[in-house]
Design an enzyme around this catalytic site. Structure first.
Site, short mmCIF file in Angstrom:
data_model
loop_
_atom_site.label_atom_id
_atom_site.label_comp_id
_atom_site.label_asym_id
_atom_site.label_seq_id
_atom_site.Cartn_x
_atom_site.Cartn_y
_atom_site.Cartn_z
N LYS A 114 -25.53 -17.56 6.49
CA LYS A 114 -26.57 -18.34 7.17
C LYS A 114 -27.01 -17.68 8.47
O LYS A 114 -28.19 -17.72 8.83
CB LYS A 114 -26.09 -19.77 7.43
N LYS A 197 -29.40 -19.47 -8.27
CA LYS A 197 -29.41 -20.93 -8.39
C LYS A 197 -30.69 -21.51 -7.80
O LYS A 197 -31.31 -20.90 -6.92
CB LYS A 197 -28.16 -21.55 -7.76
N LYS A 200 -33.46 -24.70 -2.20
CA LYS A 200 -34.64 -24.95 -1.36
C LYS A 200 -35.00 -23.75 -0.51
O LYS A 200 -36.16 -23.53 -0.19
CB LYS A 200 -34.43 -26.19 -0.49
P1 ADP Z 1 -29.83 -25.77 -1.31
O1 ADP Z 1 -28.97 -24.73 -1.98
O2 ADP Z 1 -31.09 -26.03 -2.03
O3 ADP Z 1 -30.01 -25.48 0.16
P2 ADP Z 1 -27.85 -27.64 -0.47
O4 ADP Z 1 -27.00 -26.51 -0.04
O5 ADP Z 1 -28.43 -28.53 0.57
O6 ADP Z 1 -29.01 -27.11 -1.41
O7 ADP Z 1 -27.03 -28.48 -1.49
C1 ADP Z 1 -26.80 -29.86 -1.46
C2 ADP Z 1 -25.91 -30.22 -2.60
O8 ADP Z 1 -26.52 -29.90 -3.85
C3 ADP Z 1 -24.58 -29.45 -2.61
O9 ADP Z 1 -23.56 -30.34 -3.03
C4 ADP Z 1 -24.79 -28.37 -3.60
O10 ADP Z 1 -23.58 -27.96 -4.22
C5 ADP Z 1 -25.73 -29.00 -4.60
N1 ADP Z 1 -26.62 -27.99 -5.19
C6 ADP Z 1 -27.56 -27.29 -4.53
N2 ADP Z 1 -28.22 -26.46 -5.35
C7 ADP Z 1 -27.67 -26.64 -6.57
C8 ADP Z 1 -27.93 -26.08 -7.86
N3 ADP Z 1 -28.89 -25.18 -8.06
N4 ADP Z 1 -27.19 -26.49 -8.91
C9 ADP Z 1 -26.22 -27.42 -8.72
N5 ADP Z 1 -25.93 -27.99 -7.55
C10 ADP Z 1 -26.63 -27.62 -6.48
NA NA Z 2 -26.74 -24.21 -0.20
#
Ligand code: ADP
Ligand code: NA
Length: 331
Positions: A114, A197, A200
């Site tokens: 990050k 994956k 966002k």
């Molecule tokens: P991002 O990766 O979009 O920034 P976050 O880190 O805010 O998302 O993730 C919030 C929650 O959603 C976490 O518990 C994370 O493990 C889950 N999560 C995020 N992206 C995925 C994905 N592509 N598949 C499954 N779970 C996810």
């Molecule tokens: Na994340």
């Protein structure tokens, strides 16, 4: 109580959660509220580790809470609140900061990722101590289990280390939590680049499915998902990551196994029908979710009242833990 206590948080996100957030986290939270004493929070304190516009943060915090309710979290079955409404998180985090080695915190790989994104000038000390705040989030409720994705395992390890360190130095105070790693099958990939994956921060606009988007826009994304030049509908994440992702999403949304979906399409040589069915499945699933979420958003006063009640409930535990901690530390 006899039921294990679980604690999980999700960041407020502008616009809405994406399908990965839902299938990877939120959906499992909804299931866990039945079998566990579950605490769920929107982690706005964590959100400000990177720059936030105040009005946008307030709006996305309410939106996150409304979506959690819309997805089926029930304030009668779990404790749902906003992190900043419970000051004990930040207060405990300070105590834990003073127990955390600088080198220990420096080894957190999420911080390395990050901070690389923020650059040296943009990286805050808050981002650096984020995992310590996370430890406080967990320990302040004596959580037994922490449902997290694989990428959070290291933070749960730090939490365990800090709990044991505090207990060893000041006497038994904290429950040492275990990580409850959410199923990998729930990992959803970018529809345009299934090697990464759905995220966002990393997904292209067409590769990410936002839950609050117009369903027609999402349907289009499913129909234009990247697959491969073959035509066989088969689960093979290595050789056929795009198709496997679609199969996983289909199975998750329809409540059947991937093998069931494969069987349904056995012998077919085109991806179109699978994509179309997936678009329809999603539209069917998302419509009531969106409607419920919009209903919660339409009555901000009631939403705020629910969140205030959740915070009051959370504080009963958090305040008691903090009082004990302060006493042990010598305050
Ligand atoms: P991002 O990766 O979009 O920034 P976050 O880190 O805010 O998302 O993730 C919030 C929650 O959603 C976490 O518990 C994370 O493990 C889950 N999560 C995020 N992206 C995925 C994905 N592509 N598949 C499954 N779970 C996810
Ligand atoms: Na994340």
């Amino acid at each position: 109580g006899e039921r294990p206590r679980v604690l999980s948080g999700i960041q407020p996100t502008a616009g809405s959660f994406h399908l990965g957030n839902y299938l990877g986290a939120v959906r499992q939270w909804v299931a866990l509220q039945e079998s566990c004493d579950a605490f769920y929070m929107v982690v706005d304190l964590h959100a400000i580790t990177v720059p936030q516009d105040p009005a946008a943060l307030r709006e996305s915090t309410r939106l996150a809470a409304a979506q959690l309710l819309g997805a089926g979290l029930d304030p009668a079955r779990c404790t749902l609140f906003v992190q900043s409404h419970v000051p004990e998180h930040a207060q405990l985090a300070w105590v834990l900061n003073c127990l955390t080695g600088f080198g220990e915190a420096s080894r957190m790989t999420q911080f390395k990722d990050k901070s690389a994104k923020q650059g040296a000038e943009g990286t805050t000390v808050g981002l650096f101590t984020y995992p310590v705040l996370q430890a406080a989030d967990i320990l302040v409720y004596h959580a037994d289990q922490v449902p997290v994705g694989e990428d959070q395992r290291q933070h749960v390890e730090l939490t365990r280390d800090l709990a044991e360190r505090f207990n060893g130095r000041y006497g038994p105070t904290f429950t040492v939590p275990g990580a409850y790693i959410l199923k990998d099958a729930a990992r959803i990939y970018d529809l345009q680049d299934p090697s990464v994956k759905m995220s966002k921060s990393a997904s292209s606009p067409k590769g990410i499915v936002w839950l609050m988007d117009e369903p027609a826009a999402s349907a289009k994304k499913f129909r234009s998902a990247v697959t491969d030049t073959g035509g066989e509908i088969r689960w093979d994440p290595e050789a056929k990551p795009g198709v496997s992702n679609l199969l996983a999403i289909h199975a998750a949304l329809s409540g059947v196994t991937v093998a069931d979906v494969e069987a349904k399409y056995a012998g077919q040589s085109m991806y179109g029908p699978l994509k179309t069915e997936l678009a329809e499945l999603f539209a069917e699933w998302v419509a009531p979710f969106r409607a419920r979420t919009l209903e919660f958003l339409a009555d901000t006063a009631e939403l705020d009242r629910l969140l205030a009640a959740g915070a009051a409930k959370a504080r009963e535990t958090a305040a008691a833990t903090l009082a004990e901690v302060y006493d042990r530390v010598g305050f």
